[in-house]
Design an enzyme around this catalytic site. Sequence first.
Site, PDB file in Angstrom:
ATOM      1  N   CYS A  30      37.830  46.022  30.964  1.00  0.00           N
ATOM      2  CA  CYS A  30      37.871  46.534  32.269  1.00  0.00           C
ATOM      3  C   CYS A  30      39.015  47.503  32.447  1.00  0.00           C
ATOM      4  O   CYS A  30      39.058  48.434  33.323  1.00  0.00           O
ATOM      5  CB  CYS A  30      37.973  45.184  33.141  1.00  0.00           C
ATOM      6  SG  CYS A  30      39.542  44.201  32.555  1.00  0.00           S
ATOM      7  N   GLU A  83      39.041  39.745  39.240  1.00  0.00           N
ATOM      8  CA  GLU A  83      39.324  40.750  38.303  1.00  0.00           C
ATOM      9  C   GLU A  83      38.469  41.644  37.989  1.00  0.00           C
ATOM     10  O   GLU A  83      37.573  41.112  37.229  1.00  0.00           O
ATOM     11  CB  GLU A  83      40.192  39.940  37.160  1.00  0.00           C
ATOM     12  CG  GLU A  83      41.223  40.899  36.601  1.00  0.00           C
ATOM     13  CD  GLU A  83      40.695  41.827  35.528  1.00  0.00           C
ATOM     14  OE1 GLU A  83      40.046  42.772  35.722  1.00  0.00           O
ATOM     15  OE2 GLU A  83      40.533  41.129  34.295  1.00  0.00           O
ATOM     16  N   LYS A 132      32.018  28.884  33.648  1.00  0.00           N
ATOM     17  CA  LYS A 132      30.823  29.263  33.139  1.00  0.00           C
ATOM     18  C   LYS A 132      31.236  30.388  32.263  1.00  0.00           C
ATOM     19  O   LYS A 132      31.588  31.442  32.841  1.00  0.00           O
ATOM     20  CB  LYS A 132      29.725  29.580  34.438  1.00  0.00           C
ATOM     21  CG  LYS A 132      28.441  29.986  33.927  1.00  0.00           C
ATOM     22  CD  LYS A 132      27.452  30.878  34.619  1.00  0.00           C
ATOM     23  CE  LYS A 132      27.865  32.443  34.751  1.00  0.00           C
ATOM     24  NZ  LYS A 132      27.315  32.954  33.490  1.00  0.00           N
ATOM     25  N   GLU A 189      32.294  53.015  36.151  1.00  0.00           N
ATOM     26  CA  GLU A 189      32.673  52.330  34.829  1.00  0.00           C
ATOM     27  C   GLU A 189      31.559  52.140  33.768  1.00  0.00           C
ATOM     28  O   GLU A 189      30.575  51.634  34.125  1.00  0.00           O
ATOM     29  CB  GLU A 189      32.994  50.640  35.190  1.00  0.00           C
ATOM     30  CG  GLU A 189      33.672  50.098  34.079  1.00  0.00           C
ATOM     31  CD  GLU A 189      34.219  48.676  34.473  1.00  0.00           C
ATOM     32  OE1 GLU A 189      33.660  48.086  35.149  1.00  0.00           O
ATOM     33  OE2 GLU A 189      35.420  48.407  34.270  1.00  0.00           O
TER      34      GLU A 189
END
Lengths: 477, 283
Positions: free
Chosen positions: A291, A257, A183, A388
Amino acid sequence: MTVFDYAPAPESRSVVDIRGSYGLFVDGEFTGGHGEPFKTINPADESVLAEVACADEADVDRAVRAARTAYDKVWGPMPGAERAKYLYRIARIVQERSRELAVLESIDNGKPIRESRDVDVPLVAAWFFYYAGWADKLRHAGFGPDPRPVGVAGQVIPWNFPLLMLAWKIAPALACGNTVVLKPAETTPLTALLFADICRQAELPPGVVNIVTGAGDTGAALVAHPGIDKVAFTGSTDVGRQIARTLAGTRKRLTLELGGKAANIVYQDAALDQAVEGIVNGIFFNQGHVCCAGSRLLVQESVAGEVLERLKARMATLRVGDPLDKNTDVGAINSAAQLARIRELSDAGEAEGAERWSPPCELPSQGFWFAPTVFTGVAQSHRIAREEIFGPVLSVLTFRTPEEAVTKANNTPYGLSAGIWTEKGSQILWTAQRLRAGVVWANTFNKFDPASPFGGYKESGFGREGGRHGLEAYLNA
Amino acid sequence: MPDRLAVRKTYKLYIAGAFPRSESGRSYPVTDPKGRFLANASHASRKDARDAVVAARKAFPGWSGRTPYNRGQILYRIAEMLEGRRDQFTDELRHTGASKNTAAAEVDAAVDRWVWYAGWADKLDAVAGAANPVSGPFFNFSTPEPTGVVAAIAPDSPLLGLVSVLAPVIVSGNTTVVVASEPAPLPAITLAEVLATSDLPGGVVNLLTGHRTELAPWLAAHMDVNAIDLTGALPEHVQDLEDKAAGNLKRVLRPAGDWSEEPGTARLTAFLETKTVWHPVGI
């Protein structure tokens, strides 16, 4: 335009034929979905690119069944050497259609063509080439004499590197003999659907690769489907946690991850101009939608002033604008929602007392844009130093001793990546040994390669992608 | 009337290299399979589990920072001490219902397995690490590193199972909090006495006796535990424990295994991270 400005150097859109609407890719065919179709837009100008089908639970079920049948009947029993040839074919077609892929990626994602052309797409081809070669060598990979595929893998990927993350997921899975249902993110589905076309061109057996488009509900349906044996997810730590909870007690395999808040440590003896290039690459590459972005700059106090001065001078030369312009360094923010999040966190940085700076920079009036931004006077307790941001926002902290640098660098629940800048080799190794992060770039940043394991410590997830290590997630030893 | 009254042993916990009683003041009777009283074992509390995690965290930098050669030496030293207490362990296993031969064979297997794992300390890097041939002017290598503090729910194989869980966790530099088998906890405390006299730094292994169902959820939910080995968890608790472990994205090793089988490397690699370091090549 003044004498010294760059002339526009736009890449042509004509290499890409964007259809008005797209379906799901199930069992080798494009089909409709039973969810509410959604639109994918160009983040650079907010124009609608296409309408995309949305997979509901029944569609996901159909895709998983197709993958299971292909696994049982075709792909699982196929000799590794034959699987390898399919993957080599895909790698070659990716190279042949690289211009098309790069342009479409930049249009749908907002990233500069310079990056999609020079980084994303070449790495996608490299990933398929690398794992193609493993398909007939799995017995030599160190996971026992007879490693078997896991079965059907459900894979959910983010919008920051739509095609590259697809390659990271699909190449090792297929090499090991698994079939997949993938997806893509709802804001960037187009290159995955173009990849589906590449699978057809390679005459990959139907059902080996299935692509279901949709948003969070589609992903949740895939992850929870009892017919899959393994889940691989790249995305936010919060969603990763939800997935781990969904899978609790099921015996499905899981690799994650997730997010990061990387420290980029600059020691006083670093080559400062190189370090500044590395800092810029660390946080402004892909608009900071990375990331492993070096979002916390830790600079030794004795050179902090000089580093900042050079950094600001360098930032003033960054060209923000049209992603399809070959001179563009920083493209568009991927979505309105992401732009809102970046703004919220930047505002919080100011409210908490950090000092904000951006170069003079005219942003386009249409689309989602955010100027490269640096915060100084940042404390470890500030939200901009802890959370983040996933945008072109750098927080600068200082340190005096190497011990302090390591302590501050490790003061985060994340542990994905880190950077070290120093001319002293022993200091690099000393620091690298102490950093709790899965990837450490010394005197470089944001480098990726299929031969090189990548993944996080702590709440940045578990499992590794790339290299021999990347096979483990898809094998039952 | 016996000539001499036996001196009974008081079994305690093993935390931070010391043998404290449970802070809760509780203990529970341990019996042999026929229901005869053997001894009281400490009934560790949530506070004991938290103290044990603190001790394990404190010991982690020192233990993981040792050279692999040194860790291998210490683990081999533990095997020597285990061998020295062979008769004592055999006796204790007989109390759990094993015949003399079976008990002796299990002790031997446990010692041999410990020796096998001890030898891995300085070989993991060669087998689990890599120099990666990336396509660019970079030198790039991957090394395995311990994941941190590992909680382990030991299986009900009182010695071989316990050793099989414990050795692979610590040999790579992790520190640990182990919940011993609930029905047969006594060999675990004797093993702790071996550990305490084997140059193993205090806090590297912390051993709790008590009720798994009481202790495991706190360890699974603990935000400063990096991984959990559910080997000895009861099947009906696994889902809840995995759900709790998701809170800080712990690495989870699921129940599996027959202790008589040769171990592979899976238990070693389950508690390793891989760190990849890049550096440019040039002049």
